[in-house]
Design a protein around this motif. Structure first.
Motif, short mmCIF file in Angstrom:
data_model
loop_
_atom_site.label_atom_id
_atom_site.label_comp_id
_atom_site.label_asym_id
_atom_site.label_seq_id
_atom_site.Cartn_x
_atom_site.Cartn_y
_atom_site.Cartn_z
N HIS A 1415 48.48 71.53 -79.18
CA HIS A 1415 47.99 71.50 -77.85
C HIS A 1415 47.37 73.04 -77.54
O HIS A 1415 48.06 73.77 -77.87
CB HIS A 1415 49.31 71.12 -76.98
CG HIS A 1415 48.94 71.20 -75.37
ND1 HIS A 1415 47.79 70.63 -74.85
CD2 HIS A 1415 49.29 72.18 -74.51
CE1 HIS A 1415 47.76 70.84 -73.46
NE2 HIS A 1415 48.76 71.75 -73.33
N GLU A 1416 46.40 72.89 -76.71
CA GLU A 1416 45.85 74.22 -76.30
C GLU A 1416 46.50 74.79 -75.08
O GLU A 1416 45.96 74.28 -73.91
CB GLU A 1416 44.27 74.24 -76.18
CG GLU A 1416 43.81 73.85 -77.39
CD GLU A 1416 43.60 74.65 -78.56
OE1 GLU A 1416 44.03 75.93 -78.43
OE2 GLU A 1416 43.38 74.29 -79.70
N SER A 1417 47.58 75.37 -75.13
CA SER A 1417 48.33 76.05 -73.91
C SER A 1417 47.82 76.98 -73.17
O SER A 1417 47.85 77.03 -72.00
CB SER A 1417 49.75 76.17 -74.33
OG SER A 1417 49.60 77.11 -75.01
N LEU A 1418 46.93 77.84 -73.92
CA LEU A 1418 46.16 78.88 -73.19
C LEU A 1418 44.56 78.40 -72.99
O LEU A 1418 44.02 78.05 -73.73
CB LEU A 1418 46.24 80.21 -74.04
CG LEU A 1418 47.37 80.80 -74.28
CD1 LEU A 1418 47.23 81.92 -75.17
CD2 LEU A 1418 47.84 81.41 -72.72
N SER A 1422 40.40 78.42 -77.50
CA SER A 1422 40.13 77.54 -78.38
C SER A 1422 40.38 77.78 -79.75
O SER A 1422 39.66 78.57 -80.38
CB SER A 1422 38.96 76.70 -78.20
OG SER A 1422 38.93 75.49 -79.09
N SER A 1423 41.17 77.27 -80.42
CA SER A 1423 41.30 77.47 -81.88
C SER A 1423 40.72 76.36 -82.65
O SER A 1423 41.23 76.22 -83.90
CB SER A 1423 43.01 77.70 -82.25
OG SER A 1423 43.60 76.43 -81.81
N THR A 1444 52.38 67.84 -75.00
CA THR A 1444 52.08 69.04 -74.88
C THR A 1444 53.47 69.84 -74.88
O THR A 1444 54.62 69.06 -74.94
CB THR A 1444 51.50 69.49 -73.63
OG1 THR A 1444 52.23 69.03 -72.65
CG2 THR A 1444 50.17 68.53 -73.41
N ARG A 1498 44.13 82.87 -83.19
CA ARG A 1498 44.02 82.43 -81.91
C ARG A 1498 45.53 81.48 -81.75
O ARG A 1498 45.95 81.12 -80.84
CB ARG A 1498 42.63 81.70 -81.55
CG ARG A 1498 41.63 82.32 -81.48
CD ARG A 1498 40.27 81.70 -80.99
NE ARG A 1498 39.06 82.56 -80.94
CZ ARG A 1498 38.02 82.08 -80.67
NH1 ARG A 1498 37.73 80.58 -80.41
NH2 ARG A 1498 37.00 83.11 -80.58
N LYS A 1499 45.34 80.82 -82.92
CA LYS A 1499 46.63 79.67 -83.03
C LYS A 1499 47.89 80.61 -83.03
O LYS A 1499 48.96 80.22 -82.35
CB LYS A 1499 46.59 79.01 -84.27
CG LYS A 1499 47.60 77.85 -84.29
CD LYS A 1499 47.66 77.04 -83.32
CE LYS A 1499 46.55 76.28 -83.33
NZ LYS A 1499 46.56 75.20 -82.17
N GLN A 1502 48.48 81.08 -79.15
CA GLN A 1502 49.07 79.85 -78.79
C GLN A 1502 50.52 79.77 -78.95
O GLN A 1502 51.31 79.20 -78.02
CB GLN A 1502 48.31 78.77 -79.21
CG GLN A 1502 46.67 78.62 -79.04
CD GLN A 1502 46.46 78.18 -77.49
OE1 GLN A 1502 47.20 77.86 -76.72
NE2 GLN A 1502 45.20 78.16 -77.21
N CYS A 1505 52.59 82.16 -76.96
CA CYS A 1505 52.59 81.49 -75.56
C CYS A 1505 53.70 80.57 -75.37
O CYS A 1505 54.55 80.32 -74.22
CB CYS A 1505 51.36 81.07 -75.14
SG CYS A 1505 51.19 80.33 -73.54
N ASN A 1506 53.69 79.53 -76.35
CA ASN A 1506 54.66 78.46 -76.39
C ASN A 1506 55.97 78.85 -76.37
O ASN A 1506 56.91 78.31 -75.80
CB ASN A 1506 54.29 77.14 -77.15
CG ASN A 1506 53.12 76.62 -77.12
OD1 ASN A 1506 52.61 76.56 -75.97
ND2 ASN A 1506 52.41 76.08 -78.05
#
Length: 1639
Positions: A1415-1418, A1422-1423, A1444, A1498-1499, A1502, A1505-1506
């Protein structure tokens, strides 16, 4: 070929290279159509002009963008061709250390020649249940896909593993079978999975050998069918083998070995059980020493032999059978050493004393002479007779070798048959998965019959593979509704026809073998006549005369004809067969019976349909050749494969030196061409190889869309509109239902457009940013220049104008202005001051006058208020005084009444007690008399017994004297017969001794009885003395009580004096009564009216109360009514102290009864008379006291009469009014309390009624017959949600403990044991029946822990009583120690906790990977990467996952809230949260290790952030102290590692220092898997990874890659005492526990 427009500057192409096969070069100038040169620059900087044919325009293949390099699936590459495949495999294998890569439906496995930690059970569980495209390529992913399709489609599956020798086929097949054995555990106790896996060491020992290419090369083909039942659990297996290399038994090339089993047997020759085999080291046997080296580095043959024997035993092969096998193997070794000598030119013989032949004959139990003769002679059958012909030495040696080969081949088949029997199963086979481990395409310097058969099998497999790939492509197009165009592929049917068709190579070979004089030359001549210059696939070599060439699908192969006929015939002379048939070794004799059964036959239950019509059967003689047998077994194999869904694994050997992670491009490309990988690429490239879902395309190329395009709501329509603008040729793409299909090169073109757009956007951003920076700098400089100019110009002006005269004039003007301005200001100030003073004077006078008037009014009002208040106070004082006097009188009278009543009652109690004592003493006297009589009887009995004993002694003495006299007279009379008389006398003496002994024994017994009676008498005497002492103490106690009574009488005299004084005061106050009569008359009138109203209200209230009480008393138990009493009702019921007096009387009576029951014993008659005399005296004294009390009572009666007469007149009316008011208030309060109880009863569906309040002990009486009902209603049928609402969370645990307290209180061990066993059994049953219900498990977990804490809290142990209240300490268990039950309950709670964690993990696990990784939380980051995501899984998800990070947080909140509602201890909730956070971190990190597409910068953002969301959740729920955050530390460090800069040496040190929670293997894995998402990210240099690895070598953190997600932290149950008072707990009616009674 690629489009010419793509050959622009800065793009890269591949050009041929003699060393590396392909070499990369960058275009330095745009290519123009018609140009004959392409300007290139090599990677080393060399300029190159690549020639181009202007007519054909054969341009070199384009190189994929760097962003596409290292893909998991080769078909996801934009440019699909050989150099792209080679480069992608090299990057993955060398740089990323990844050995597996997908190529469409093929898994390409490159042998690393090094142990890598990716095959543990944790990896198996990580791939279990996953879709094939979700994780990194792996053999486990292919196995999981096969298992999943078998389970979902009920279709048989096959995994085809092929490759060169040394490529790792056997290991791959072994790992696939191990995967099936792990994920599909059977429920039987037969350990079928272990047996299936145990077959591998045996088959490797007897079928594998060392070659120049591989230390463990399989020298046979194997197809293993693993059978599953309807629940898809392994129930058995079956193995079929193909083309065993028998020639290896008698010949090995240099640096090669024979089969492993021979060397294992020789290494174990010194074992005692093998002495009769007469073995020696391997160097002493010619059959195993031809290669020159009998040892393999790193292999211990002795240990391997032990493992082989263990697997034999595991499969159920008996020791006798194993020993027979070892005899045959040892016989083959000795047979190879049998010396054959030439006798002339045409004869040969064996020495008679040949020791090896002798041992061979002994081991195989055959006749030595027959074997010696059979080795050197052959039997020739003619039409008329049979002739025995001697053989030459060469022929005899060949016969010996043929015998060894046949024996070993039959032994191999026999062992395989026994393995199949051990793996047989009883029951019906539902489905199966076949694992085919077969040789790949082979070409050597010298190729013979074995290579011909192997390549023939690979031709058949390649044809089946091509058809399957073609079919899959067609199915994919039809599924997406895309027009299907026929794709051309290389069909190898002509090559197959050349080999197996009528008059093909095999048929001609069999025909030549039938001829007695058939030779290879004749057979080759037939081949040339039939196919030379007639078939393009058959060629004749120029140099060699005895050879031919076949053009296979992979390469040209030249076969030498020498040995073809002999190997195809595989003949063994009949003379030797007859000798072996006579063997007494049954194992050997069975090998050569006429009805031989073929090994590994196809199961008759499998019904298959071949892909094409099979060939016609040959005659019996043709079927006996090796070629015909192999062809038949190959056709059966193809029928089986065609009836299953195949999965392909192609094993690649990266180099011939067996160096770890070394990549030889020439060897690899040769194998890729041979195994069909490039053919798959070619087929894919001809159609639409790149396939994207609409969602993925939209997310990747949104940057290329305009605002007008984005205005459309449908993303699918947006993608269609955008592609029309981006790619002009509509033939370059197709729109399917869920995907967009692109031709080769189009994705690279889109990536180029995207990169150009991003590059242009970057330039624009940089331009504007630089402009803003420069403009800001310019404005600052401009402002500074203006300020400098201002100051400079000011200074210049001052210098130009300023002089002395102007300065004086300026100062004078300033002074004049100053004084003038001062004068004006002073005059204005004076005017304002005068006006202000005038206004203030007038204002202050007005205010003073106003204040004076107000003070005057206030003073007058105070005077009036003073007089009024004084009058009111006097009036109120008089009324209060009268009221208080009346109250005092009534109160004092009531107190006197109470004191007199109490004294009279106490006197009565004393009288009753004394009378009771006298009756008890009389009873004791009677008992004492009875005991005296019994004692006298005992004494008389004793005397009688003593007299009997004396009489018996006298009688014995008389008899003795008589006998003595008789003996003396006899001696005198018979002296001659002395000897006879002596014998008679001796006998008489013995009899007399016996009689005497009997009498003495009787006397001793009587004496013992007498002593016992005396002891009993003494004990009774002591008891009586103790009772006398107790009675004396009691008499003393009664005397003390008498003294206290006398003191009380004196106090009563004093109280009477005080009463007399009060009476005198009352007489004085009676004079005031006439004054009050007038007021009383008025009050009587009012009281009459009030009485009327009250009577009406009483009637109404009584009716209402009666109705309410009738309703409430209908179905209520006494226990339920007790708690509804109000204090006022208790006061009304106990108004006269009746209840208290009754209670005190009962207490005293019980005390007296207890003391007398315990001390009630007999005493002597004299002491009882003395006590009775004392009691009589006490009775007289008490009667005297009673008379005094009666006199006092008479006086008190007179006083009462006078008091009542005096107070009756003035208090009668007031008392009536007060009583009526009190009654009204009481009734109102009762009505309110009743209404409240009714409302509460309606809420709890219970019926309550006010009863007498009682003091509860915190126990519940549960009868034995009600235990089953208790467990059923309170445990089995209870629903958690009904308990949590408006109730104590752990109410069931409290109720159960109160029942346990009752059983402890009544001291009933059996009932306690039964209750605890029923309770534990009920909890076990409810948790077992609801093993997947989270709420039920959470509810009973909290109740179990609370019940355990209650058992500790009330156990009476000091360590658990520290926080108890005094009442709780009084309620501790008294009689039983429940520590054993506590331990059992603790174990049960741990078991429930494990179940609870398992349920939570099962629910949470599907959310972790989608929520934490996918899931793209940010938003805006995009990763997603252009991988194409060509998923082959049948469970392919067309939409993105719905889970999510919010789903995870919601699930955690649900768990937290539910456990809190159920009353779970906070420490236990923290432990559960820690376990769940560990699961989240472990699964996320494991998937990160196994998914290269997720390892990007980028991942990492993410993931970070999670993690922050999870930390916020912990903070919000106040769970920071649970250490759950620490379990996410490895994941946090992995996210940091993905984001940190990875270029310099300082970065190496920082990574090694910061990533302390990750192991070295994990850090290196992340770095190797790091993949840039865009061209702007830098790819990680392999040298950097090597530096990090070298820095981490000092760590000793093991080599494990995967974290064990099933690891459980140890749970601890903290002791938390409950503040809940047991006596206040109420049982709701919804529990249906009316049979329980509160104590």
């Amino acid at each position: 070929m690629a489009v010419a427009e793509l050959y622009t500057k800065y793009n890269s192409v591949w050009i041929p290279d003699p060393d590396e096969v392909w070499q990369s070069a960058e275009i330095t100038k745009d290519y123009k159509n018609g140009s004959d040169v392409l300007l290139l620059q090599l990677e080393d900087g060399t300029e190159l002009e690549y020639p181009i044919d202007p007519v054909k325009t054969l341009l070199p293949p384009l190189r994929n963008p760097d962003i596409l390099v290292g893909e998991n699936d080769l078909t996801a590459l934009s440019y699909l061709h050989e150099p792209a495949v080679m480069h992608n495999l090299k990057v993955r294998f060398v740089d990323s250390k990844l050995i597996y890569t997908y190529c469409g439906i093929i898994l390409v496995a490159i042998n690393p020649y090094k142990e890598i930690p990716i095959y543990g059970d944790a990896i198996i569980h990580a791939y279990s249940g996953q879709n094939m495209g979700d994780m990194d390529p792996h053999i486990f992913a292919v196995a999981e896909e096969a298992y999943k399709q078998m389970a979902r489609k009920n279709r048989n599956q096959s995994i085809i593993v092929s490759g060169e020798s040394g490529a790792g086929k056997t290991v791959s097949a072994r790992y696939a079978m191990r995967y099936f054995a792990t994920v599909s555990k059977s429920s039987s106790k037969a350990c079928v999975e272990d047996k299936v896996l145990a077959s591998n060491p045996i088959t490797e020992a007897i079928g594998n050998a060392k070659t120049t290419r591989n230390d463990n090369s399989s020298r046979f083909g194997k197809y293993t069918e693993i059978s599953f039942d309807s629940r898809y659990r392994i129930i058995g297996a079956n193995m079929r083998t193909y083309l065993l290399e028998k020639s290896r038994v008698v010949f090995q090339a240099e640096n090669e070995r024979n089969y492993h089993i021979f060397y294992q047997l020789c290494a174990s020759a010194d074992r005692p059980e093998f002495k009769h085999l007469k073995l020696a080291p391997a160097e002493n046997f010619s059959y195993v020493n031809m290669g020159g080296n009998s040892v393999i580095d790193g292999v211990n043959d002795r240990i391997d032999f032990t493992e082989t024997r263990e697997t034999f035993s595991l499969l159920g092969l008996k020791e006798d059978f194993q020993m027979d096998i070892f005899k045959v193997l040892a016989g083959i070794l000795h047979l190879g050493n049998v010396g054959i000598r030439a006798v002339g030119d045409d004869k040969s013989s064996v020495k008679h004393n040949d020791n090896h032949l002798k041992v061979f004959s002994e081991l195989l139990e055959i006749k030595l002479e027959e074997m010696a003769h059979g080795l050197c002679h052959r039997k020739i059958a003619t039409t008329s007779d049979t002739v025995i012909k001697p053989m030459t030495k060469v022929q005899a040696i060949n016969a010996r070798d043929a015998l060894a080969k046949h024996i070993y081949a039959h032994l191999f088949s026999c062992i395989v048959d026994h393995i199949n029997k051990a793996l047989q199963f009883s029951g019906k086979k539902h489905t199966f998965i076949g694992v085919l481990d077969i040789y790949g395409f082979e070409t050597f310097d010298v190729n013979s019959f074995e290579q011909f058969c192997i390549n023939y099998a690979n031709e058949k497999l390649q044809q089946q593979f091509n058809l399957h790939v073609f079919k899959l492509e067609q199915d994919e197009y039809m599924k997406e509704d895309i027009p299907w165009a026929l794709i051309e592929f290389n069909d190898n049917q002509p090559c197959i026809d050349l080999i197996e068709a009528k008059m093909g190579i095999l048929e001609l070979l069999d025909e030549e073998c039938l001829l007695p004089q058939g030779t290879e030359e004749n057979w080759l001549q037939k081949l040339e006549n039939n196919y030379s210059n007639k078939n393009q696939l058959f060629e004749k070599p120029r140099m060699l005369s005895k050879a031919f060439i076949i053009l296979h699908f992979a390469d040209k192969v030249q076969y030498e004809c020498e040995g073809f006929l002999e190997k195809n015939r595989d003949t063994l002379y009949e003379e030797l067969i007859n000798v072996l048939k006579k063997s007494k070794l049954h194992l050997l004799a069975d090998f050569f019976q006429e009805n031989e059964s073929s090994t590994g036959t196809l199961n008759a239950n499998i019904k298959v349909r071949p892909a094409r019509p099979g060939f016609k059967s040959f005659n019996k003689q043709h079927r006996t050749t090796v070629g015909s047998k192999f062809r038949n077994s190959l056709h059966l194999l193809m029928e089986t494969l065609n009836a299953t869904t195949p999965h392909y694994v192609r094993c690649i050997k990266p180099n011939d030196s067996k160096l770890p992670f070394e990549y030889d491009s020439k060897r690899v490309v040769q194998q890729l061409r041979a195994c069909g990988v490039l053919e798959t690429i070619r087929i894919s490239a001809q159609s639409y190889p790149s396939r994207w879902t609409y969602f993925e395309f939209f997310g990747r190329y949104r940057i290329l869309m305009s605002e007008q395009d984005l205005a459309i709501n449908d993303k699918k329509q947006i993608c269609k509109e955008v592609l029309k603008h981006l790619i002009q040729d509509p033939n370059q793409y197709q729109f399917g239902k869920t995907k967009i299909f692109f031709r080769a090169g189009q994705v690279a073109y889109l990536e180029k457009l995207r990169a150009d757009k991003l590059r242009a956007a970057s330039v624009t951003i940089q331009k504007n940013l630089r402009c803003w920076i420069q403009r800001k700098k310019f404005l600052k400089m401009k402002q500074a220049a203006i300020i400098i100019q201002q100051y400079v110009r000011g200074q210049r002006a001052i210098r130009h104008v300023l002089n002395a005269t102007t300065l004086k004039q300026a100062w004078a003007a300033v002074i004049i202005q100053k004084h003038w301005r001062r004068f004006l200001a002073f005059r204005l100030y004076q005017l304002i001051l005068a006006a202000t003073i005038t206004i203030q004077s007038y204002t202050r006078g007005w205010l003073a006058r106003r204040r004076y008037k107000k003070v005057l009014k206030d003073q007058k009002a105070l005077v009036i208020q003073k007089h009024v208040r004084a009058w009111l106070v006097r009036r109120r004082y008089q009324s209060i005084r009268r009221f208080v006097l009346n109250i005092q009188l009534s109160f004092r009278v009531k107190q006197l009444h109470k004191k007199l009543d109490e004294q009279s009652k106490e006197n009565k109690g004393l009288l009753e007690r004394l009378t009771h004592l006298s009756t008890i003493h009389l009873a004791d006297a009677g008992k004492y008399q009875k005991l005296e009589e019994e004692f006298q009887k005992a004494v008389t009995q004793k005397k009688s017994i003593e007299e009997q004993a004396k009489k018996a002694k006298g009688q014995t003495e008389q008899t003795l004297s008589e006998f003595r006299k008789q003996t003396l007279s006899l001696q005198a009379q018979n002296q001659k017969l002395e000897k006879q008389h002596q014998e008679q006398t001796q006998e008489v003496k013995e009899k007399m001794d016996e009689i005497a002994r009997q009498h003495l024994g009787d006397l001793e017994r009587e004496e013992r009885q007498r002593r016992k009676l005396e002891n009993n008498f003494q004990i009774q005497k002591e008891d009586y003395e103790k009772q006398i002492k107790a009675l004396i103490d009691e008499v003393k106690h009664l005397q003390e009580e008498r003294i206290q009574l006398q003191q009380q009488v004196q106090e009563e005299y004093l109280a009477n004096d005080d009463l007399r004084k009060d009476i005198a005061q009352l007489t004085n106050e009676a004079l005031v009564i006439p004054k009050l009569k007038g007021d009383i008359a008025t009050l009587e009138m009012k009281s009459q009216d009030l009485e009327m109203c009250l009577q009406k209200q009483r009637k109404e209230m009584r009716e209402k109360v009666e109705e309410i009480t009738e309703q409430l008393l209908g179905g209520l138990e006494g226990e339920e009514l007790r708690k509804r009493l109000s204090p006022e009702d208790m006061e009304q019921l106990n108004e006269d102290g009746e209840l208290w007096l009754a209670y005190e009387g009962l207490k005293r009576a019980t005390r007296v009864m207890e003391t007398h029951i315990q001390s009630q014993k007999e005493s002597y008659e004299k002491e009882i008379e003395e006590l009775s005399f004392r009691i009589d005296q006490l009775c007289e004294e008490t009667t005297h006291l009673q008379q005094k009390f009666q006199a006092e009572n008479n006086n008190n009666k007179n006083i009462r009469q006078e008091l009542t007469r005096l107070a009756k007149e003035n208090l009668d009316l007031e008392e009536r009014l007060d009583q009526k008011e009190k009654q009204i208030r009481k009734l109102q309060n009762q009505i309110k309390s009743l209404t409240k109880t009714i409302e509460e009863g309606d809420q709890t569906n219970g019926k309550l009624s006010p009863v007498v309040k009682k003091e509860y002990l915190g126990m519940l009486e549960c009868k034995t017959e009600d235990e089953e009902k208790l467990i059923k209603n309170l445990v089995l049928d209870l629903k958690p949600r009904g308990v949590v609402v408006n109730m104590i969370p752990v109410l069931p645990a409290n109720i159960l403990f109160m029942c346990v307290r009752y059983t402890d209180d009544i001291n009933d061990a059996e009932m306690l044991k039964s209750l605890m066993n029923s309770l534990l059994g009920g909890i076990k049953k409810v948790t077992k029946d609801h093993s997947e219900d989270f709420e039920m498990l959470s509810f009973w977990f909290s109740n179990s822990v609370h019940f355990l804490n209650c058992l500790k809290q009330y156990s009476g142990e000091e360590e658990f009583m520290k926080h108890n209240t005094p009442q709780q300490n009084n309620q501790c268990l008294r009689n039983f120690d429940l520590s054993e039950h506590r331990q059992i309950l603790s174990d049960l709670a741990i078991h429930i906790y494990q179940q609870l964690i398992q349920v939570m993990e099962d629910d949470l696990q599907p959310m972790i990977v989608p929520g934490m990784l996918e899931h793209e939380s940010l938003q805006g980051i995009s990763s997603m990467k252009p991988t194409g995501l060509r998923k082959r899984s049948s469970s392919y998800r067309e939409e993105m996952n719905k889970y999510t990070i919010s789903s995870i947080l919601q699930q955690l909140s649900y768990y937290f809230t539910t456990m809190c509602q159920h009353g779970t201890d906070t420490d236990l909730i923290k432990q559960a949260v820690k376990q769940l956070f560990f699961l989240i971190g472990a699964i996320t990190l494991n998937n990160l290790f196994l998914r290269k597409d997720m390892c990007s910068c980028r991942k990492g953002m993410q993931i970070r952030c999670n993690i922050s969301y999870l930390e916020e959740w912990l903070k919000d729920k106040n769970m920071q102290s649970s250490n759950a955050k620490e379990t996410l530390e490895p994941l946090s460090q992995a996210a940091w590692l993905l984001q940190v800069n990875k270029t310099t040496d300082s970065d190496v040190k920082e990574i090694c220092n910061r990533c302390s929670s990750l192991s070295a293997v994990q850090i290196v894995k992340i770095l190797n898997s790091y993949t840039p998402i865009d061209d702007f990210e830098k790819r990680l240099a392999p040298s950097f990874v090597r530096k990090v690895q070298a820095q981490l070598n000092s760590r000793g953190d093991g080599s494990t890659l995967i974290i064990d997600a099933k690891y459980r932290f140890q749970v601890t149950f903290p002791f938390s005492p409950s503040p809940q008072a047991l006596e206040t707990i109420q049982i709701p009616n919804s529990f249906k526990l009316n049979f329980l009674t509160r104590i």
